[in-house]
Design a protein around this motif. Sequence first.
Motif, short mmCIF file in Angstrom:
data_model
loop_
_atom_site.label_atom_id
_atom_site.label_comp_id
_atom_site.label_asym_id
_atom_site.label_seq_id
_atom_site.Cartn_x
_atom_site.Cartn_y
_atom_site.Cartn_z
N LEU A 46 0.93 -1.37 0.06
CA LEU A 46 0.00 0.00 0.12
C LEU A 46 0.95 1.14 0.00
O LEU A 46 1.90 1.29 0.82
CB LEU A 46 -0.96 0.01 1.05
CG LEU A 46 -1.81 1.38 1.31
CD1 LEU A 46 -2.85 1.13 0.33
CD2 LEU A 46 -2.48 1.11 2.94
N LEU A 47 0.56 2.13 -0.93
CA LEU A 47 1.08 3.68 -0.93
C LEU A 47 0.46 4.64 -0.56
O LEU A 47 -1.12 4.67 -1.00
CB LEU A 47 1.60 3.86 -2.39
CG LEU A 47 2.41 5.17 -2.43
CD1 LEU A 47 3.44 5.38 -1.59
CD2 LEU A 47 2.70 5.41 -3.97
N LEU A 48 0.61 5.26 0.61
CA LEU A 48 -0.38 6.24 1.22
C LEU A 48 0.15 7.53 0.82
O LEU A 48 1.52 7.90 1.19
CB LEU A 48 -0.59 6.09 2.54
CG LEU A 48 -1.33 5.02 3.17
CD1 LEU A 48 -1.38 5.02 4.87
CD2 LEU A 48 -2.55 5.03 2.49
N GLU A 49 -0.36 8.46 -0.12
CA GLU A 49 0.12 9.75 -0.28
C GLU A 49 -0.69 10.70 0.46
O GLU A 49 -1.80 11.02 0.08
CB GLU A 49 -0.15 9.82 -2.13
CG GLU A 49 0.96 11.02 -2.41
CD GLU A 49 0.93 10.91 -3.87
OE1 GLU A 49 1.97 10.64 -4.51
OE2 GLU A 49 0.13 11.47 -4.58
N ASP A 50 -0.16 11.23 1.42
CA ASP A 50 -0.76 12.20 2.29
C ASP A 50 -0.11 13.14 3.01
O ASP A 50 1.14 12.90 3.44
CB ASP A 50 -1.85 11.37 3.18
CG ASP A 50 -3.18 12.00 3.34
OD1 ASP A 50 -3.02 13.29 3.29
OD2 ASP A 50 -4.19 11.37 3.74
N MET A 174 0.06 -2.40 -4.98
CA MET A 174 -1.01 -2.88 -5.37
C MET A 174 -2.12 -1.68 -5.41
O MET A 174 -3.02 -1.60 -6.36
CB MET A 174 -1.70 -3.87 -4.36
CG MET A 174 -2.80 -4.53 -5.05
SD MET A 174 -3.04 -5.95 -4.17
CE MET A 174 -2.14 -7.20 -5.39
N VAL A 175 -2.10 -0.70 -4.46
CA VAL A 175 -2.99 0.11 -4.21
C VAL A 175 -2.21 1.41 -3.63
O VAL A 175 -1.28 1.52 -2.99
CB VAL A 175 -4.14 -0.02 -2.99
CG1 VAL A 175 -4.91 1.12 -2.76
CG2 VAL A 175 -5.13 -1.18 -3.75
N ARG A 176 -2.62 2.65 -4.22
CA ARG A 176 -2.40 3.97 -4.14
C ARG A 176 -3.61 4.86 -3.43
O ARG A 176 -4.43 4.88 -4.29
CB ARG A 176 -1.49 4.92 -5.04
CG ARG A 176 -1.02 6.13 -4.48
CD ARG A 176 -0.29 7.15 -5.38
NE ARG A 176 -0.95 7.35 -6.55
CZ ARG A 176 -0.56 8.32 -7.60
NH1 ARG A 176 0.83 8.81 -7.56
NH2 ARG A 176 -1.45 8.72 -8.39
N THR A 177 -3.67 5.25 -2.41
CA THR A 177 -4.75 6.01 -1.74
C THR A 177 -4.25 6.90 -0.72
O THR A 177 -3.03 7.30 -0.49
CB THR A 177 -5.85 4.99 -1.14
OG1 THR A 177 -6.91 5.64 -0.55
CG2 THR A 177 -5.26 4.31 -0.06
N GLU A 178 -5.22 7.69 -0.13
CA GLU A 178 -4.97 8.58 0.93
C GLU A 178 -5.86 8.40 2.18
O GLU A 178 -7.02 7.91 2.12
CB GLU A 178 -4.86 9.94 0.42
CG GLU A 178 -6.41 10.34 -0.06
CD GLU A 178 -6.17 11.70 -0.79
OE1 GLU A 178 -7.27 12.45 -0.67
OE2 GLU A 178 -5.28 12.16 -1.38
#
Length: 323
Positions: A46-50, A174-178
């Motif tokens: 998981l990539l959290l861009e925040d 797999m997923v990038r979200t915030e």
Amino acid sequence: MTTTPDEARQFHRDFISLVDNIEQAVLGKQVCVKLALACLFTGGHLLLEDKPGTGKTLLAKAMANSIDGDTKRVQFTPDLLPGDITGGMVYNLETQNLIMRQGPIFTNILLADEINRASPKTQSALLQAMEEAQVTIDGTSLRLADPFMVIATQNPIEQAGTYPLPEAQLDRFMVRTELGDPDPDSALRLMSESFQIDRSSLIKPIISAEGVHNRKRIAREVHADIAVLQYINDIAIATRNDKQVQVGVSMRGCLALVRLSKTWAVAEGRHFVLGDDVKELAVEALAHRMVLTVEAEFRGVKPQEVIRGILDRLVVPVGGPAR
């Protein structure tokens, strides 16, 4: 062997219990929590861009506590070296021998905080781990824990002194979200309970690491109709043919979306994937894998907008159980 309706219903009950458990610490972020758990049960990252202060570390610790697992945090900085993550051979003065010192990557959930602040050489230390669940130290390959998941964060606001993640590494998330800011009710509750410094301490184990392994098997065997698979392929082809896109979605992205959709379906209590599952996940699973043209970036086009436009044009298949 495909997932049975009974297995799907049990998976759904366990999934809801985990979401409710983690939400004791991460308030008002149900969608993000569900995406993170779906990544875990799919074997993804998981990539959290925040921006800072939204609860990214809290999410990693709460997830680890829920599965009775271990978590470690690495603050990525420009002077961080690959060996600081993987570990290496060190000299033991007492025994006068070289011994293996395992780095923080040997854990269940690794929080790679501000991953884009480290050099590409250090970022690449995660590539083998994320793809193969193992690392190579001095020619020796070592398996990582099962489950193993990377939750990486990057600040989209402050870009000075950062190294953008290369496409090859972005493709392995797999997923990038915030997470975003909490809703008003959640914000008030957090402030009224400000004495609770570490809310992850409220989280008790719901399942074991072995339980995660079993649920990965159940998710893997969920049925995906050929029409649903064709829909995913059509989305990928459309990104490759879009004039605003320089590099479209790869086959790795298609496979990731298939696996994620299966987990999402069984988390909803179904033993088969619907086209709507794919449509619901496509932006978070595919947008970060694309490279836009210079002209599109100059005009302020976002990859998420390109994916949404493609989804609006394509007919969503129904899908259904195996015949």
